[in-house]
Design a protein around this motif. Structure first.
Motif, PDB file in Angstrom:
ATOM      1  N   CYS A  53      -5.123  -2.084  42.331  1.00 60.17           N
ATOM      2  CA  CYS A  53      -6.067  -0.972  42.616  1.00 60.17           C
ATOM      3  C   CYS A  53      -6.647  -0.308  41.357  1.00 60.17           C
ATOM      4  N   CYS A  86      -4.036   4.111  48.367  1.00 63.96           N
ATOM      5  CA  CYS A  86      -3.082   3.295  49.246  1.00 63.96           C
ATOM      6  C   CYS A  86      -1.668   3.840  48.694  1.00 63.96           C
ATOM      7  N   CYS A  89      -0.125   3.029  45.256  1.00 64.55           N
ATOM      8  CA  CYS A  89      -0.807   4.028  44.110  1.00 64.55           C
ATOM      9  C   CYS A  89       0.097   5.437  44.398  1.00 64.55           C
TER      10      CYS A  89
HETATM   11 ZN   LIG Z   1      -3.966   1.607  45.679  1.00 63.67          ZN
END
Ligand SMILES: [Zn+2]
Ligand SMILES: O=c1ccn([C@H]2C[C@H](O)[C@@H](CO)O2)c(=O)[nH]1
Length: 132
Positions: A53, A86, A89
């Motif tokens: 990410c 998410c 993260c």
């Molecule tokens: Zn993430």
């Protein structure tokens, strides 16, 4: 460095996202106490779970350069609501950021929501939880 300048950096780096699988581009910008900005975009892989990410790219770039003190972060994607990071993260944010640190979540229509790291992931697992 204003909130809007940080968001601008996130919007710029979002253009570099490598997203042939999701076609969903995300950009992130992280401000350090020393005034430097580390940016990140999401980078996908044919082996899908290997993808990373935007938030973690920015955080890991900063950590790998020796940064330890962070002031605020901005994350942007082309979503209807401000983009929600998410769970992975959020856990990484809770490792390196103070609970009170602000994260600006936004989209391309200037709908911005500012949340604290502790609000993103309450009751997060910490290294102190491994100490008896
Ligand atoms: Zn993430
Ligand atoms: O906050 C988020 C949410 C999703 N993604 C990425 C992961 C993947 O490449 C794509 C779709 O989930 O978006 C991020 O970079 N940040």
């Amino acid at each position: 460095m204003s909130k809007n300048e940080l968001i601008e950096k996130a919007i710029e780096i979002r253009e570099r996202a490598y997203v042939p699988y999701s076609n969903f581009s995300v950009g992130a910008a992280l401000l350090t106490k020393s005034g430097k900005i580390y940016t990140g975009c999401n980078i996908e892989n044919a082996a899908y779970p290997v993808s990373l990410c935007a938030e973690r790219v920015a955080i890991f770039k900063a950590i790998s350069e020796g940064e330890t003190e962070f002031v605020e972060m901005a994350v942007v994607a082309d979503t209807e609501r401000p983009v929600p990071p998410c769970g992975s993260c959020r856990q990484v944010m809770s490792e390196f950021f103070a609970g009170e640190m602000k994260v600006h979540l936004t989209n391309l229509h200037d709908n911005t929501m500012t949340v604290k790291v502790d609000e993103l992931l309450p009751f997060s697992f910490q290294k102190t939880d491994m100490e008896k």
